[in-house]
Design a protein around this motif. Structure first.
Motif, PDB file in Angstrom:
ATOM      1  N   VAL A  26      -3.610  -5.647  -4.774  1.00 22.32           N
ATOM      2  CA  VAL A  26      -3.826  -4.732  -3.652  1.00 22.32           C
ATOM      3  C   VAL A  26      -5.042  -4.497  -3.007  1.00 22.32           C
ATOM      4  N   LEU A  27      -5.952  -3.560  -3.606  1.00 23.42           N
ATOM      5  CA  LEU A  27      -6.735  -3.662  -3.187  1.00 23.42           C
ATOM      6  C   LEU A  27      -7.718  -5.040  -2.981  1.00 23.42           C
ATOM      7  N   ASP A  28      -7.707  -5.955  -3.417  1.00 21.30           N
ATOM      8  CA  ASP A  28      -8.530  -7.126  -3.585  1.00 21.30           C
ATOM      9  C   ASP A  28      -7.496  -7.685  -2.324  1.00 21.30           C
ATOM     10  N   TYR A  61      -5.635 -13.836  -3.832  1.00 20.28           N
ATOM     11  CA  TYR A  61      -4.892 -14.787  -4.933  1.00 20.28           C
ATOM     12  C   TYR A  61      -3.493 -14.189  -5.436  1.00 20.28           C
ATOM     13  N   ASP A  95       1.223  -2.103 -12.983  1.00 18.99           N
ATOM     14  CA  ASP A  95       0.761  -1.556 -11.922  1.00 18.99           C
ATOM     15  C   ASP A  95      -0.376  -1.400 -11.350  1.00 18.99           C
ATOM     16  N   GLY A  96      -1.109  -1.697 -12.488  1.00 14.81           N
ATOM     17  CA  GLY A  96      -2.890  -2.148 -12.691  1.00 14.81           C
ATOM     18  C   GLY A  96      -2.811  -3.223 -12.115  1.00 14.81           C
ATOM     19  N   ILE A  97      -2.420  -4.344 -12.579  1.00 17.73           N
ATOM     20  CA  ILE A  97      -2.105  -5.479 -12.141  1.00 17.73           C
ATOM     21  C   ILE A  97      -2.465  -5.608  -9.827  1.00 17.73           C
ATOM     22  N   PRO A 134       1.202  -1.031  -0.383  1.00 17.58           N
ATOM     23  CA  PRO A 134      -0.205  -0.437  -0.259  1.00 17.58           C
ATOM     24  C   PRO A 134       0.793   1.145   0.472  1.00 17.58           C
ATOM     25  N   PHE A 145      -6.833 -16.703 -12.975  1.00 15.18           N
ATOM     26  CA  PHE A 145      -6.228 -16.760 -11.692  1.00 15.18           C
ATOM     27  C   PHE A 145      -6.590 -16.578 -10.436  1.00 15.18           C
ATOM     28  N   LEU A 146      -8.044 -16.766 -10.314  1.00 15.39           N
ATOM     29  CA  LEU A 146      -8.626 -17.008  -9.781  1.00 15.39           C
ATOM     30  C   LEU A 146      -8.856 -17.894  -8.421  1.00 15.39           C
ATOM     31  N   LEU A 167      -2.108  -2.615  -8.726  1.00 11.64           N
ATOM     32  CA  LEU A 167      -3.221  -2.626  -8.009  1.00 11.64           C
ATOM     33  C   LEU A 167      -4.285  -2.163  -7.442  1.00 11.64           C
ATOM     34  N   HIS A 168      -4.858  -3.673  -8.052  1.00 10.64           N
ATOM     35  CA  HIS A 168      -5.725  -4.016  -7.723  1.00 10.64           C
ATOM     36  C   HIS A 168      -5.855  -5.279  -7.296  1.00 10.64           C
ATOM     37  N   LEU A 193       1.451   2.202  -3.710  1.00 16.35           N
ATOM     38  CA  LEU A 193      -0.361   3.032  -3.867  1.00 16.35           C
ATOM     39  C   LEU A 193       0.244   5.104  -2.848  1.00 16.35           C
TER      40      LEU A 193
END
Lengths: 242, 242, 242, 242
Positions: free
Chosen positions: C195-197, C201, C188-190, C126, C239-240, C192-193, C129
């Motif tokens: 981290v947000l998730d 996973y 970075d987008g992956i 985090p 990947f989930l 980012l999500h 971010l």
DNA sequence: GATGAATGAGACTTCATTCAT
DNA sequence: CATGAATGAAGTCTCATTCAT
């Protein structure tokens, strides 16, 4: 012995006649002088309250802790600076007085001493004001004591000269203590406003103008008449013209 | 209105005649005045540099943050204090001058104003010194500006009176600007030493003594003769005797 | 050296091979490192904005003032933390690239580096971010500059690899700068999500999935055919799934 | 009822269908909207952490206390701002999707929606980053919840479209959840770097470039062939050329 | 003696929050 | 309801002073 800076004796520069065995002490004294000189420069530039021990150390090219070896505090530095000044002033005054035995010349010489002293230290001038202000505020009685003894010295000399002028009938009868104190106040008052005015005119001219005014006041009629032309010219000219 | 303490308009106390709609303002002004009065008490007791915002708040019985609502800094408080003083001084001076149209009486009155002003604020006297010293050191130009404008005001009045005395031939010809400035310096110099001497003698006597000396200097022979007895007595008596 | 914390030279950790004469420096560097490490722990736990200098000092077991000896502000600490990271990242990347000369392997290696770097710092994630967000807001241009130079570095390496892949006809013709930048954004987008998730996973799986999608896009038909089975399997798996 | 700002229910703007007796409520809602709009302006200009309640009040032309009548804290304002955005985004997305029933067109439309949404809020873009960063740090779970539900919504729509594309054999078989999530990550990653790069290139071009890359990856051979020329051109051109 | 890193008390200032009007 | 003055907790930063090396 680093822990008790305050115990260091504070030798007068002019007393440094030391045996070869106290060789180390000479070095100490020199270092102390160097620190003091640095402190004055920093004080003059930034003012007493804005000056940090670190600034002094930087200016002296030594490190902070070392300053404490020689001076226990900023206050002590400030006092030592004043002492140095007053030593110089006293020396200049005594030298000056001894040049002549005529009280009128001596009175002039006394004023010249003050003028030269202040003018040569124009940059430090605000420090004197700060010293006065600080003396009135600090709990350390040494500050006011220093001022008192300096006043006693100068007004003593002034009173002596005045006494002789009165004895010679050059001056009207006057309470010499009061007059000497008044003169001191006047001198410092002119100095004060010269500083507040940004030293934009000649301090010498202002002092000379004051002599024309004050001198005229106490002189006997004959003397006044003799000096009339010169006095009158000075009065008309003032000290503000460029 | 907390974030711009500085923007609070700073009304002259004597102009506070407000309609009922500006009720809130009146309260604000009163609070500001109360804080200022507390500040002056604390300043007078401990000195400018030793005074913390918290001290002022304590003295005023409010909390720290509230002080900041009205004054952005200690400096601002200090300036406001000076402004208040100088307002009072100006008012006293104007009142005094307008009592008479005779320049000799006015000159006397002017000096009396100064005496009364300083004596009535004996406790605050060191603050004036601190103000001067601070003005020379701070980056805030407002301090020196305040001093300059006060000097301009007082020496202007002095110059005008002197001009009239010269025109009446009561005084010798003299550069009035210089003379007025000298008078100011002398006054402040006497005041300065009175403070440094711990206010141990009468400021009034000192000022009167100075009048005897200076007045005697510029007066025309006739006038001097007329006042001789009184002058002579004062000179002999000085201002240090109890 | 207390007053200019900023002047402390900021040596790269990997250059700290000092002669015995710079002994003191080594200690300083070690202390700086220790403080920085503490800061990262505190930042990671509480976040940048919630972290006070006092917290850092507590974590480092030293006192507040000491932190200021080494870092002038929280911002500087934050920057130093980023610098340290990026140094590590750069080192890992260079090491990784140099293992092979085949661009396809290098591309894989580059992604592996990123994965390992981020996974090994999952707790600090985090912070990255926050660093980005802060960089966009602070007046201190150093933040965005750091980001720019890191982007230049990584996308430069990416562009070089892509250029070689295109030259080898393994990839379709593509504007390599744009592609490198896109890859960076995608990574970075992956991240980012992820981290947000809540990092629920596998970041590695997500990156591998993205490789299956993107790689498939630019590869030449032959290569794609060769990898079809593997790609297809990965695409179907996602990947989930745990 | 000034004391418990938190008790105010937080009505959606689009739900304001009130009876005439709750007339006052309409005014309240309008005021709430006005405050929120002001808050967004201030947030956008100065950033979330640098924004004080007073700033918001100033911008809204009301006074501080009133802000508390409508929002218990800065956090609540921040959340409300996000809600408003996401409402707008959701509305735009639904509108867009409903224009067509062809999944390929819908996929395009979805991306267009994102582009337009972000571009039209370019000034607020850093706020989204701050929102993400804040969500990861605050103890208030509402932040992450909002993000999760937005993700669920968008990736749900994306997954549905992808499912249909796979069913139509337009796309290779793929785990649609993963793919939708990847798409979301990619979008936000591109957005992120666009913001970090100072929005110096066209976000639209970057998104279109990404479509060329990604789309090419999953499409079936026939479709890819059909789009080859267009795709190839976009790939060569990149998105950084002016 | 000299050094300068460490200390920590203490001053400044800000601002979220309250609450009397 | 709105207002905005008052509050005071909390954080920043400074620097005189100590003291181990």
């Amino acid at each position: 012995m680093p822990r008790q800076a305050i115990k260091k004796n504070v030798p007068r520069a002019d007393v440094v006649v030391q045996s070869s065995t106290t060789n180390g002490s000479v070095k100490q004294i020199e270092k102390r002088d160097r620190i003091l000189a640095s402190a004055v420069r920093v004080f003059a530039k930034s003012g007493y309250h804005a000056t940090k021990i670190q600034d002094v150390a930087n200016e002296a090219g030594i490190c902070k802790g070392t300053v404490y070896e020689y001076f226990a505090s900023n206050d002590e530095l400030f006092l030592a600076m004043y002492d140095r000044w007053m030593q110089d002033f006293e020396f200049a005054m005594q030298t000056c007085i001894s040049q002549s035995s005529d009280p009128l010349s001596q009175a002039d010489a006394l004023i010249d001493t003050a003028i030269e002293f202040y003018e040569s230290r124009a940059e430090d001038a605000p420090l004197l004001l700060e010293f006065w202000a600080h003396a009135l505020r600090t709990n350390n009685p040494a500050f006011l004591e220093r001022i008192q003894s300096m006043k006693a010295l100068v007004s003593g000399v002034g009173a002596e000269i005045t006494t002789r002028l009165v004895a010679l009938k050059a001056f009207s009868k006057v309470d010499v203590q009061s007059f000497a104190l008044l003169e001191l106040g006047i001198s410092d008052g002119i100095f004060l406003h010269w500083v507040l005015d940004g030293q934009t005119y000649s301090l010498r001219d202002a002092y000379k103008f004051r002599q024309a005014v004050i001198g005229a006041g106490l002189m006997n009629p004959a003397l006044r008449l003799a000096l009339r032309t010169r006095t009158s010219k000075k009065l008309k000219q003032g000290f503000l013209s460029k």
